[in-house]
Write a protein that holds these residues in place. Structure first.
Motif, mmCIF file in Angstrom:
data_model
loop_
_atom_site.group_PDB
_atom_site.id
_atom_site.type_symbol
_atom_site.label_atom_id
_atom_site.label_comp_id
_atom_site.label_asym_id
_atom_site.label_seq_id
_atom_site.Cartn_x
_atom_site.Cartn_y
_atom_site.Cartn_z
ATOM 1 N N VAL A 123 0.698 -0.756 -0.280
ATOM 2 C CA VAL A 123 0.062 0.116 0.012
ATOM 3 C C VAL A 123 1.105 0.999 -0.261
ATOM 4 O O VAL A 123 0.730 2.837 -0.346
ATOM 5 N N GLN A 124 1.849 0.923 1.225
ATOM 6 C CA GLN A 124 2.837 2.550 0.993
ATOM 7 C C GLN A 124 3.590 2.462 -0.643
ATOM 8 O O GLN A 124 4.144 4.082 -0.934
ATOM 9 N N ALA A 125 3.904 1.544 -1.171
ATOM 10 C CA ALA A 125 4.679 1.556 -2.266
ATOM 11 C C ALA A 125 3.950 2.101 -3.459
ATOM 12 O O ALA A 125 3.889 2.632 -4.135
ATOM 13 N N GLU A 126 2.405 1.584 -3.412
ATOM 14 C CA GLU A 126 1.385 1.703 -4.239
ATOM 15 C C GLU A 126 0.933 3.777 -4.169
ATOM 16 O O GLU A 126 0.925 4.609 -5.022
ATOM 17 N N LEU A 127 1.168 4.173 -2.902
ATOM 18 C CA LEU A 127 0.456 5.619 -2.579
ATOM 19 C C LEU A 127 1.777 6.924 -3.316
ATOM 20 O O LEU A 127 1.961 7.337 -3.957
ATOM 21 N N GLU A 128 3.022 5.869 -3.045
ATOM 22 C CA GLU A 128 4.657 6.657 -3.163
ATOM 23 C C GLU A 128 4.213 7.237 -4.447
ATOM 24 O O GLU A 128 4.558 7.828 -5.880
ATOM 25 N N SER A 129 3.714 5.604 -5.582
ATOM 26 C CA SER A 129 4.024 6.273 -7.040
ATOM 27 C C SER A 129 2.944 7.110 -7.473
ATOM 28 O O SER A 129 3.227 7.688 -7.928
ATOM 29 N N GLU A 130 1.561 6.534 -6.889
ATOM 30 C CA GLU A 130 0.480 7.418 -7.251
ATOM 31 C C GLU A 130 1.461 9.189 -6.959
ATOM 32 O O GLU A 130 0.704 10.017 -7.700
ATOM 33 N N LEU A 131 2.112 9.491 -5.949
ATOM 34 C CA LEU A 131 1.941 10.791 -5.281
ATOM 35 C C LEU A 131 3.011 11.116 -6.512
ATOM 36 O O LEU A 131 3.307 12.287 -6.594
ATOM 37 N N ASP A 132 4.078 10.424 -6.597
ATOM 38 C CA ASP A 132 5.354 10.110 -7.966
ATOM 39 C C ASP A 132 4.606 11.788 -8.584
ATOM 40 O O ASP A 132 4.829 11.788 -9.828
ATOM 41 N N SER A 133 3.204 10.844 -9.103
ATOM 42 C CA SER A 133 2.579 10.424 -10.459
ATOM 43 C C SER A 133 2.216 12.056 -10.359
ATOM 44 O O SER A 133 2.260 12.701 -11.865
ATOM 45 N N ARG A 134 1.757 12.228 -9.404
ATOM 46 C CA ARG A 134 0.958 13.874 -9.300
ATOM 47 C C ARG A 134 1.841 14.988 -9.248
ATOM 48 O O ARG A 134 1.747 15.800 -9.706
ATOM 49 N N LEU A 135 2.997 14.336 -8.506
ATOM 50 C CA LEU A 135 4.381 15.521 -9.373
ATOM 51 C C LEU A 135 4.537 15.576 -10.081
ATOM 52 O O LEU A 135 4.816 17.064 -10.520
ATOM 53 N N GLU A 136 4.948 14.596 -10.887
ATOM 54 C CA GLU A 136 5.503 14.998 -11.984
ATOM 55 C C GLU A 136 4.257 15.244 -12.868
ATOM 56 O O GLU A 136 5.075 16.486 -13.459
ATOM 57 N N ALA A 137 3.109 15.660 -12.699
ATOM 58 C CA ALA A 137 2.801 16.135 -13.524
ATOM 59 C C ALA A 137 2.133 17.463 -13.218
ATOM 60 O O ALA A 137 1.651 18.309 -13.718
ATOM 61 N N LEU A 138 2.218 17.500 -12.246
ATOM 62 C CA LEU A 138 2.090 19.686 -11.359
ATOM 63 C C LEU A 138 3.390 20.038 -11.940
ATOM 64 O O LEU A 138 3.478 21.323 -12.115
ATOM 65 N N LYS A 139 4.742 19.563 -11.651
ATOM 66 C CA LYS A 139 5.441 20.105 -12.492
ATOM 67 C C LYS A 139 5.907 20.174 -14.124
ATOM 68 O O LYS A 139 5.969 21.096 -14.120
ATOM 69 N N GLU A 140 5.080 19.836 -14.962
ATOM 70 C CA GLU A 140 4.774 20.278 -16.464
ATOM 71 C C GLU A 140 3.916 20.721 -16.676
ATOM 72 O O GLU A 140 4.310 21.523 -17.502
ATOM 73 N N GLU A 141 3.441 20.873 -15.542
ATOM 74 C CA GLU A 141 2.136 21.829 -15.939
ATOM 75 C C GLU A 141 2.770 23.271 -15.245
ATOM 76 O O GLU A 141 2.521 24.359 -16.252
ATOM 77 N N TYR A 142 3.859 23.273 -14.742
ATOM 78 C CA TYR A 142 3.802 24.544 -14.047
ATOM 79 C C TYR A 142 5.134 25.182 -15.388
ATOM 80 O O TYR A 142 4.864 26.243 -15.592
#
Length: 338
Positions: A123-142
């Motif tokens: 569960v921790q690995a899944e949440l961390e992966s999801e968070l990394d994806s969101r951060l990457e998307a925010l970075k690209e948008e920025y």
């Protein structure tokens, strides 16, 4: 249900002969000590043999297996004079207690009171992966928005300043009038102005001056507006390109990471490392160990192998998986071997 062991009160006589008590857990070893059939698993330890390596049995059982090395588990009891006594517990009793604890945790898992470590890690690995994806998307948008702003903003500023210059003194002011006005406001020095057809450029915007010469604004501040026309007039009729901040591409260099290694030539073929993980540690044709695949195990196993190696030739280096559990503890234990 939330406790690993039930507790009881042990009453004894202290050094002054006064009655004292201790609240202690009833572990598997405490129960077994009352059974004749288990007596061979306990050994009385005199007070002169007590040391820092001795640990109460319930605390010993709470340690991970790799942290139990070099520890002597014991339970408290009293002798015939009601004086405190320590009984050292055998390795077989530790195995029995581990077995009983496994059953206890299985019951708690069935009841929904315990979450298995594997499930927690997944569960921790899944949440961390999801968070990394969101951060990457925010970075690209920025970064996309920054590029758009850099492309559009200078044009907007140039257009608005050109409009301001055109409306200055009802459009009757010349370039010299504008520079003089800027100088009187302390925005730019005024020098000799020559030529009637000077051009001042910012981006792609140009505007005619009051005397018919094309004029354009030169930046987001009045100071820049006053200075650039004068420089352009004094230097001739060549247009000046807008000054924009150059963004240098920075390479993301990986942090220096020390690789694990073994002084193979000094290997004594003790089998400690290969028994621990036969995929990570293997023998060469001379029956001496080397690291075949550092990713075939954990950093914790690398450190444990270094601790067990009698020749002291295993160097764990730095962890390869930054998300490994209890990493700070293992990094600290690896320091003597690096």
């Amino acid at each position: 249900l939330d406790e690993t062991w039930p507790t009881y009160t042990l009453e004894y006589l202290d050094d002054e002969g006064e009655t004292a008590t201790m609240e202690l857990p009833i572990t598997t070893a405490d129960w077994a000590a009352t059974e004749v059939r288990f007596r061979k698993n306990f050994q009385s330890v005199g007070e002169d043999q007590w040391g820092d390596d001795m640990m109460p049995f319930h605390e010993f059982m709470a340690l991970p297996r790799e942290d139990r090395l070099g520890r002597r588990p014991f339970i408290w009891t009293i002798d015939g004079d009601k004086r405190l006594e320590r009984l050292r517990v055998s390795a077989q009793m530790v195995e029995l207690a581990d077995d009983r604890l496994n059953f206890w945790h299985q019951l708690r898992q069935v009841a929904g009171l315990d979450v298995p470590g594997a499930v927690h890690d997944d569960v921790q690995a899944e949440l961390e992966s999801e968070l990394d994806s969101r951060l990457e998307a925010l970075k690209e948008e920025y970064e996309k928005k920054i590029v758009e702003l850099k492309a559009a903003y200078p044009r907007v500023v140039a257009r608005r300043m050109a409009e301001g210059l055109l409306s200055f003194k009802d459009g009757e002011a010349t370039v010299a009038d504008i520079l003089a006005e800027a100088a009187s406001a302390g925005l730019a020095p005024v020098g000799p102005i020559e030529g009637a057809n000077a051009v001042v450029v910012v981006g792609d915007e140009q505007a005619p001056s009051g005397n018919g010469a094309p004029v354009a604004t030169t930046g987001p501040t009045p100071a820049a507006t006053a200075t650039t026309p004068q420089a352009a007039l004094q230097g001739g009729a060549s247009p000046a390109e807008p000054a924009t901040a150059a963004v240098a591409d920075e390479e993301d260099d990986d942090d220096f990471r020390a690789e694990p290694w073994i002084e193979t030539a000094r290997c004594t073929t003790c089998n400690e490392c290969t028994n621990l993980n036969g995929r990570m540690f293997v023998y060469d044709e001379n029956k001496q160990a080397y690291i075949k695949d550092p990713l075939a195990g954990t950093f914790a196993q690398m450190v444990q192998a270094a601790e067990r190696c009698p020749a002291g030739i295993i160097h764990p280096g730095d962890p390869l998986n930054p998300k490994e559990k209890d990493l700070e503890k293992w990094i600290e234990r690896a320091k003597p071997f690096n």
